[in-house]
Design a protein around this motif. Structure first.
Motif, short mmCIF file in Angstrom:
data_model
loop_
_atom_site.label_atom_id
_atom_site.label_comp_id
_atom_site.label_asym_id
_atom_site.label_seq_id
_atom_site.Cartn_x
_atom_site.Cartn_y
_atom_site.Cartn_z
N VAL A 83 27.06 41.88 39.06
CA VAL A 83 27.76 40.71 38.52
C VAL A 83 28.77 40.21 39.55
CG1 VAL A 83 27.47 41.37 36.11
CG2 VAL A 83 29.50 42.11 37.35
N ARG A 84 28.94 38.91 39.58
CA ARG A 84 29.95 38.32 40.45
C ARG A 84 31.31 38.44 39.76
NH1 ARG A 84 29.93 32.11 42.84
NH2 ARG A 84 31.83 32.33 44.11
N PRO A 85 32.25 39.11 40.38
CA PRO A 85 33.52 39.35 39.69
C PRO A 85 34.43 38.14 39.66
CG PRO A 85 33.67 40.18 41.92
CD PRO A 85 32.25 39.68 41.75
N LEU A 86 35.24 38.07 38.63
CA LEU A 86 36.35 37.12 38.62
C LEU A 86 37.54 37.77 39.32
CD1 LEU A 86 36.22 35.80 34.94
CD2 LEU A 86 35.40 34.63 37.00
N VAL A 87 38.30 36.97 40.03
CA VAL A 87 39.52 37.45 40.68
C VAL A 87 40.71 36.75 40.02
CG1 VAL A 87 40.82 37.66 42.83
CG2 VAL A 87 38.32 37.88 42.85
N ALA A 88 41.61 37.53 39.47
CA ALA A 88 42.75 36.97 38.74
C ALA A 88 43.54 36.01 39.62
CB ALA A 88 43.66 38.10 38.26
N GLY A 89 43.75 34.80 39.08
CA GLY A 89 44.51 33.79 39.79
C GLY A 89 43.67 32.82 40.60
N ARG A 90 42.34 33.01 40.58
CA ARG A 90 41.45 32.17 41.37
C ARG A 90 40.35 31.56 40.51
NH1 ARG A 90 40.06 35.79 46.76
NH2 ARG A 90 42.21 36.34 47.34
N GLY A 91 39.94 30.37 40.86
CA GLY A 91 38.78 29.74 40.24
C GLY A 91 38.85 29.73 38.72
N PRO A 92 37.78 30.18 38.06
CA PRO A 92 37.77 30.18 36.59
C PRO A 92 38.86 31.05 35.98
CG PRO A 92 35.56 30.55 37.49
CD PRO A 92 36.51 30.67 38.64
N ALA A 93 39.40 31.99 36.77
CA ALA A 93 40.44 32.89 36.27
C ALA A 93 41.83 32.48 36.74
CB ALA A 93 40.15 34.33 36.71
N GLU A 94 42.03 31.17 36.92
CA GLU A 94 43.38 30.67 37.22
C GLU A 94 44.34 31.11 36.12
OE1 GLU A 94 44.91 29.18 39.60
OE2 GLU A 94 43.23 28.73 40.95
N TRP A 95 45.61 31.23 36.48
CA TRP A 95 46.57 31.86 35.58
C TRP A 95 46.69 31.15 34.22
CZ3 TRP A 95 46.75 36.32 37.23
CH2 TRP A 95 46.99 36.67 38.57
N GLY A 96 46.75 29.85 34.22
CA GLY A 96 46.88 29.15 32.95
C GLY A 96 48.28 29.18 32.36
N ILE A 97 49.26 29.68 33.13
CA ILE A 97 50.65 29.63 32.70
C ILE A 97 51.48 29.02 33.82
CG2 ILE A 97 50.39 31.68 31.25
CD1 ILE A 97 52.08 33.21 33.32
#
Length: 258
Positions: A83-97
């Motif tokens: 699986v292609r990992p998500l990296v916290a703070g990047r792309g689809p896993a942007e912080w949102g706060i």
């Protein structure tokens, strides 16, 4: 299931999460040179011990404050979990706060993840204390915005520096004293009292100053393995939540899917 990986300066923590619940967690010493293959051997054995298989992992999210470790953790996800990992703070896993600080790009991933998890679980203004290599104090306002905080040397780091810089002081274990006296009768007792009660004074003093500056009632949350050590002799914490960073990763992953 989700494999959430928190790569800190001292340890890498990996956890299996299903429907927001942590099913298993493991810890290994951080080494930026550790390869994806080495991680895979470690993970494969631990998954089997807990009764899981690699095929049970359907998603991976990584949060790290050690940039050199990221590549091999991404390789672990791609090569061994497929699986292609998500990296916290990047792309689809942007912080949102909102990171309401002067240099938001320099805020450690663990601190933002803690802010996300803390705000999701607790209303109002918050002070989050994380006992890691460094001890961090983070201020999260009632809207969920990260407002900044403090960084101080962690208690083990302080003790290591004290022992390394002196000729005769022994290495001691960090533990709560048996009584309440701050007057040590032996060298080791004095070291125990100094490091423990000194850290209690630091915690209580900084929390008092933070609350005064925030100017509104604020709940104090703690995370990290040493939080329970200080709970024995101080009421500075309103709650201790040891899995806050992993919880933040899980929440960030769920938000990325919407």
């Amino acid at each position: 299931m989700l494999l959430a990986i928190d790569a800190g300066n001292t340890n890498v923590v990996a956890a299996l999460v299903k429907d927001g619940e942590i099913k298993a967690r493991w810890r290994i010493a951080t080494d930026a040179r550790r390869t994806a293959d080495e991680y895979a051997v470690w993970m494969h054995q631990l998954l089997q011990i807990e009764g899981y298989q690699r095929s049970d992992v359907s998603a991976v999210i990584i949060g790290t404050v050690v940039p050199r470790a990221l590549h091999n953790l991404e390789m672990l996800s791609n090569k061994y979990f497929g699986v292609r990992p998500l990296v916290a703070g990047r792309g689809p896993a942007e912080w949102g706060i909102t990171l309401d600080v002067v240099e938001p790009q320099t805020v450690g991933a663990d601190r933002v993840l803690n802010a996300i998890a803390a705000h999701a679980a607790h209303p109002g203004d918050l002070i989050v204390i994380d006992f890691g290599t460094a001890t961090t104090f983070d201020v999260v306002d009632y809207t969920g915005a990260y407002k900044g905080g403090l960084i101080v040397p962690g208690i083990n780091l302080s003790l290591d520096a004290l022992v390394a810089a002196t000729a005769k002081l022994p290495r001691i274990a960090i533990e709560a004293p048996k009584g309440h006296s701050v007057i040590g009768r032996t060298t080791e007792d004095q070291m125990h009292a100094g490091i423990y009660w000194g850290y209690i004074a630091l915690l209580e003093g900084l929390v008092t100053r933070l609350k005064a500056e925030i100017g509104r009632p604020s709940k104090v949350l703690a995370t990290g393995g040493l939080a329970t050590l200080f709970e024995k002799h101080s009421d500075v914490f309103d709650a201790i939540e040891p899995d806050m960073t992993i919880t933040g990763l899980s929440l960030l992953y769920e938000r990325s899917r919407t």
